[in-house]
Design a protein around this motif. Structure first.
Motif, PDB file in Angstrom:
ATOM      1  N   SER A   1       0.954  -0.972   6.738  1.00 51.57           N
ATOM      2  CA  SER A   1       1.051   0.444   6.779  1.00 51.57           C
ATOM      3  C   SER A   1       1.212   0.885   5.342  1.00 51.57           C
ATOM      4  O   SER A   1       1.691   0.164   4.458  1.00 51.57           O
ATOM      5  CB  SER A   1       2.519   0.478   7.713  1.00 51.57           C
ATOM      6  N   ALA A   2       1.359   2.077   5.002  1.00 51.41           N
ATOM      7  CA  ALA A   2       1.307   2.792   3.841  1.00 51.41           C
ATOM      8  C   ALA A   2       2.545   3.558   3.729  1.00 51.41           C
ATOM      9  O   ALA A   2       2.975   3.985   4.637  1.00 51.41           O
ATOM     10  CB  ALA A   2      -0.082   3.666   3.662  1.00 51.41           C
TER      11      ALA A   2
ATOM     12  N   ALA B   1       0.825  -1.148   0.047  1.00 48.73           N
ATOM     13  CA  ALA B   1      -0.068   0.007  -0.008  1.00 48.73           C
ATOM     14  C   ALA B   1       1.055   0.967   0.064  1.00 48.73           C
ATOM     15  O   ALA B   1       2.068   1.037   0.557  1.00 48.73           O
ATOM     16  CB  ALA B   1      -0.850   0.014   1.286  1.00 48.73           C
ATOM     17  N   GLU B   2       0.435   2.255  -0.419  1.00 46.96           N
ATOM     18  CA  GLU B   2       1.020   3.593  -0.783  1.00 46.96           C
ATOM     19  C   GLU B   2      -0.038   4.691  -0.762  1.00 46.96           C
ATOM     20  O   GLU B   2      -1.125   4.463  -0.932  1.00 46.96           O
ATOM     21  CB  GLU B   2       2.182   3.691  -1.680  1.00 46.96           C
ATOM     22  N   PHE B   3       0.550   5.700  -0.357  1.00 48.02           N
ATOM     23  CA  PHE B   3      -0.351   7.015  -0.642  1.00 48.02           C
ATOM     24  C   PHE B   3      -0.040   7.614  -1.917  1.00 48.02           C
ATOM     25  O   PHE B   3       0.982   7.698  -2.426  1.00 48.02           O
ATOM     26  CB  PHE B   3      -0.028   8.038   0.616  1.00 48.02           C
TER      27      PHE B   3
ATOM     28  N   GLU C   1       3.843   9.292   0.302  1.00 49.96           N
ATOM     29  CA  GLU C   1       3.410   9.816  -0.834  1.00 49.96           C
ATOM     30  C   GLU C   1       4.475  10.077  -2.281  1.00 49.96           C
ATOM     31  O   GLU C   1       5.425  10.225  -1.920  1.00 49.96           O
ATOM     32  CB  GLU C   1       2.469  11.179  -0.851  1.00 49.96           C
TER      33      GLU C   1
ATOM     34  N   VAL D   1      -4.234   0.485  -2.326  1.00 53.84           N
ATOM     35  CA  VAL D   1      -3.652  -1.207  -1.770  1.00 53.84           C
ATOM     36  C   VAL D   1      -3.817  -1.897  -2.993  1.00 53.84           C
ATOM     37  O   VAL D   1      -4.812  -2.235  -3.489  1.00 53.84           O
ATOM     38  CB  VAL D   1      -4.917  -1.415  -0.718  1.00 53.84           C
TER      39      VAL D   1
ATOM     40  N   GLU E   1      -1.282   6.256   9.082  1.00 52.77           N
ATOM     41  CA  GLU E   1      -0.090   5.578   8.484  1.00 52.77           C
ATOM     42  C   GLU E   1      -0.551   3.953   8.511  1.00 52.77           C
ATOM     43  O   GLU E   1      -0.297   3.200   7.651  1.00 52.77           O
ATOM     44  CB  GLU E   1       1.143   5.850   8.692  1.00 52.77           C
TER      45      GLU E   1
ATOM     46  N   TRP F   1      -8.984   2.488  10.112  1.00 54.90           N
ATOM     47  CA  TRP F   1      -7.961   3.198  10.612  1.00 54.90           C
ATOM     48  C   TRP F   1      -8.437   3.695  12.128  1.00 54.90           C
ATOM     49  O   TRP F   1      -9.540   3.815  12.527  1.00 54.90           O
ATOM     50  CB  TRP F   1      -7.456   4.335  10.162  1.00 54.90           C
TER      51      TRP F   1
ATOM     52  N   ASP G   1      -5.786  -2.546  -7.815  1.00 54.26           N
ATOM     53  CA  ASP G   1      -5.668  -1.749  -6.786  1.00 54.26           C
ATOM     54  C   ASP G   1      -6.909  -1.421  -6.079  1.00 54.26           C
ATOM     55  O   ASP G   1      -8.012  -1.123  -7.022  1.00 54.26           O
ATOM     56  CB  ASP G   1      -4.978  -0.355  -7.071  1.00 54.26           C
TER      57      ASP G   1
ATOM     58  N   LEU H   1      -5.260   6.580  -0.309  1.00 53.27           N
ATOM     59  CA  LEU H   1      -4.609   5.186  -0.071  1.00 53.27           C
ATOM     60  C   LEU H   1      -4.706   4.249  -1.101  1.00 53.27           C
ATOM     61  O   LEU H   1      -5.929   3.914  -1.470  1.00 53.27           O
ATOM     62  CB  LEU H   1      -5.202   4.515   1.419  1.00 53.27           C
TER      63      LEU H   1
END
Length: 159
Positions: A154-155, A37-39, A158, A58, A130, A81, A120, A56
């Protein structure tokens, strides 16, 4: 080490299963794995967060393990969250909008036995978090509830 690939299959115990990114979560109907996952500031050309929110992204895969097709929605998976509020969750951005973009899991599809789909799930989440859980709850045709599955992740930063 954190960067070593995991090869763990998680099954429920007493109606509940908790895993981490990289684990294969085994439900009654399919296996699913959150690979990361990432922002993101945007997703594709059309998906941008609302004020005070961030995207977000995923990445996950779902593999059919049931003996007949399973009708799926991307909103079968919600992200959670925080620890206090009933509102501390989100469904994918496609749920109430036409924001589907190439690369996302389809908003609705039939998962065939043995088929794997990857893509995604994109959520709008508040700034300042996070650590998340991806949650899935089994529902049966008789409207009974099955097991609940949670993937802790956790992400990244950005981009």
């Amino acid at each position: 080490p954190e960067d070593v690939p995991r090869d763990t299959t998680v099954i429920s115990s007493n109606g509940f299963a908790e895993g981490r990114a990289g684990d294969t979560m085994r439900t009654a109907f399919f296996d699913f794995t959150v690979s990361g996952a990432e922002f993101a500031e945007t997703y594709g050309e059309t998906v941008k967060p609302s004020a005070g929110m961030k995207l977000l992204v995923v990445n996950m895969s779902v593999t059919g393990t049931f003996d007949k097709p399973v009708h799926m929605y991307d909103s079968d998976f919600q992200v959670q969250w925080g620890k206090t509020g009933d509102e501390d969750f989100a469904v994918p951005v496609t749920y109430e909008t036409n924001k589907y973009t190439e690369g996302m899991l389809e908003p609705e599809y039939d998962l065939m036995p043995g088929q794997t789909v990857s893509g995604d799930l994109v959520y709008e989440v508040p700034e300042g978090y996070e650590n998340f859980f991806l949650a899935f709850q089994e529902y049966f045709e008789d409207e009974g509830l099955g097991d609940a599955f949670f993937v802790d992740f956790s992400a990244g930063p950005e981009h």
